[in-house]
Write a protein that holds these residues in place. Structure first.
Motif, PDB file in Angstrom:
ATOM      1  N   TRP A  39      51.294  36.084  37.441  1.00 14.13           N
ATOM      2  CA  TRP A  39      51.221  36.236  38.891  1.00 14.13           C
ATOM      3  C   TRP A  39      50.748  37.645  39.210  1.00 14.13           C
ATOM      4  O   TRP A  39      51.286  38.612  38.678  1.00 14.13           O
ATOM      5  N   LEU A  40      49.746  37.747  40.075  1.00 16.66           N
ATOM      6  CA  LEU A  40      49.139  39.041  40.373  1.00 16.66           C
ATOM      7  C   LEU A  40      49.530  39.613  41.723  1.00 16.66           C
ATOM      8  O   LEU A  40      49.409  40.818  41.939  1.00 16.66           O
ATOM      9  N   ASP A  41      49.966  38.747  42.644  1.00 19.84           N
ATOM     10  CA  ASP A  41      50.314  39.227  43.979  1.00 19.84           C
ATOM     11  C   ASP A  41      51.229  38.225  44.677  1.00 19.84           C
ATOM     12  O   ASP A  41      51.526  37.157  44.124  1.00 19.84           O
ATOM     13  N   ASP A  42      51.638  38.569  45.887  1.00 16.30           N
ATOM     14  CA  ASP A  42      52.526  37.711  46.674  1.00 16.30           C
ATOM     15  C   ASP A  42      51.808  36.508  47.279  1.00 16.30           C
ATOM     16  O   ASP A  42      52.441  35.622  47.831  1.00 16.30           O
ATOM     17  N   GLU A  43      50.487  36.490  47.179  1.00 15.83           N
ATOM     18  CA  GLU A  43      49.711  35.391  47.738  1.00 15.83           C
ATOM     19  C   GLU A  43      49.504  34.258  46.734  1.00 15.83           C
ATOM     20  O   GLU A  43      48.831  33.277  47.036  1.00 15.83           O
ATOM     21  N   HIS A 155      44.704  42.802  38.016  1.00 14.53           N
ATOM     22  CA  HIS A 155      44.179  42.075  39.182  1.00 14.53           C
ATOM     23  C   HIS A 155      42.761  42.542  39.503  1.00 14.53           C
ATOM     24  O   HIS A 155      41.849  41.716  39.704  1.00 14.53           O
ATOM     25  N   GLY A 156      42.556  43.841  39.572  1.00 13.41           N
ATOM     26  CA  GLY A 156      41.234  44.365  39.886  1.00 13.41           C
ATOM     27  C   GLY A 156      40.194  43.995  38.845  1.00 13.41           C
ATOM     28  O   GLY A 156      39.075  43.574  39.184  1.00 13.41           O
ATOM     29  N   ALA A 158      40.290  41.498  36.643  1.00 14.22           N
ATOM     30  CA  ALA A 158      40.079  40.049  36.634  1.00 14.22           C
ATOM     31  C   ALA A 158      39.307  39.586  37.873  1.00 14.22           C
ATOM     32  O   ALA A 158      38.443  38.705  37.788  1.00 14.22           O
ATOM     33  N   SER A 159      39.601  40.175  39.028  1.00 10.81           N
ATOM     34  CA  SER A 159      38.890  39.803  40.257  1.00 10.81           C
ATOM     35  C   SER A 159      37.396  40.089  40.140  1.00 10.81           C
ATOM     36  O   SER A 159      36.569  39.269  40.561  1.00 10.81           O
ATOM     37  N   ALA A 160      37.051  41.229  39.574  1.00 10.52           N
ATOM     38  CA  ALA A 160      35.648  41.619  39.445  1.00 10.52           C
ATOM     39  C   ALA A 160      34.868  40.666  38.537  1.00 10.52           C
ATOM     40  O   ALA A 160      33.639  40.614  38.605  1.00 10.52           O
ATOM     41  N   ARG A 161      35.569  39.879  37.725  1.00 10.01           N
ATOM     42  CA  ARG A 161      34.933  38.972  36.793  1.00 10.01           C
ATOM     43  C   ARG A 161      35.161  37.498  37.139  1.00 10.01           C
ATOM     44  O   ARG A 161      34.883  36.608  36.350  1.00 10.01           O
TER      45      ARG A 161
END
Length: 165
Positions: A39-43, A155-156, A158-161
């Motif tokens: 889990w990376l965030d509250d969303e 998170h950053g 993984a998001s960029a990819r």
């Protein structure tokens, strides 16, 4: 740009490596045979990761063996601050071309005269690693801070990819 990430928590025995992973996942975790969701965030955003909780050095296994059949782009790994780690873990990670984020817990608090007697910082920097140094023995608030730092970095990256779901 590297397409695989190696997130290392480095430290001597009992420095807080396992506590870091347990806190990151929100429960006790051990090395698995399969990737798992982090889990990376509250969303509710997650990324697939493979965890090596006990250091390869303590388990007398090489990273190449453990990761041989692992098809996961993000690897989280405990790494013991010992010379054997170069053969068992670091050389494989460098050879495989991972991007590296290393969080080193309590350097110099293991009774050694020199805080980086192995020259690990220079070697990691020569391999384009990002390094943070944190207190693994501090209280709950500092634990939350260093775990959140790891979570945000993952998170950053993984998001960029496009790896976040």
């Amino acid at each position: 740009m590297a397409d695989r990430l190696f997130v290392a928590v480095i430290g001597s025995r009992n420095s807080g490596k396992s506590t870091t992973w347990n806190s990151l996942f929100g429960h006790e975790v051990r090395t698995g045979k399969e990737p798992r969701r982090l889990w990376l965030d509250d969303e509710g955003h997650t990324a697939e990761v493979f965890l090596i909780s006990g250091s390869n050095e303590e388990r007398k296994k090489y990273a190449a063996e453990v990761l041989a059949d692992v098809d996961c782009r993000i690897v989280l790994c405990s790494v013991q601050y010992v010379e054997e780690a170069f053969e068992s873990t670091w050389n494989h990670i460098f050879t495989e071309g991972f991007a590296i984020y290393a969080q080193w817990l309590n350097p110099g608090h293991d009774g050694e005269e020199h805080w980086d007697r192995l020259g690990l910082v220079n070697i990691l920097l020569q391999n384009d690693a990002l390094i943070s140094i944190r207190d693994g023995r501090a209280g709950t608030e500092r634990l939350r801070y260093r775990v959140e730092e790891l979570r945000q970095f993952i998170h950053g990256w993984a998001s960029a990819r496009g790896l976040v779901v």
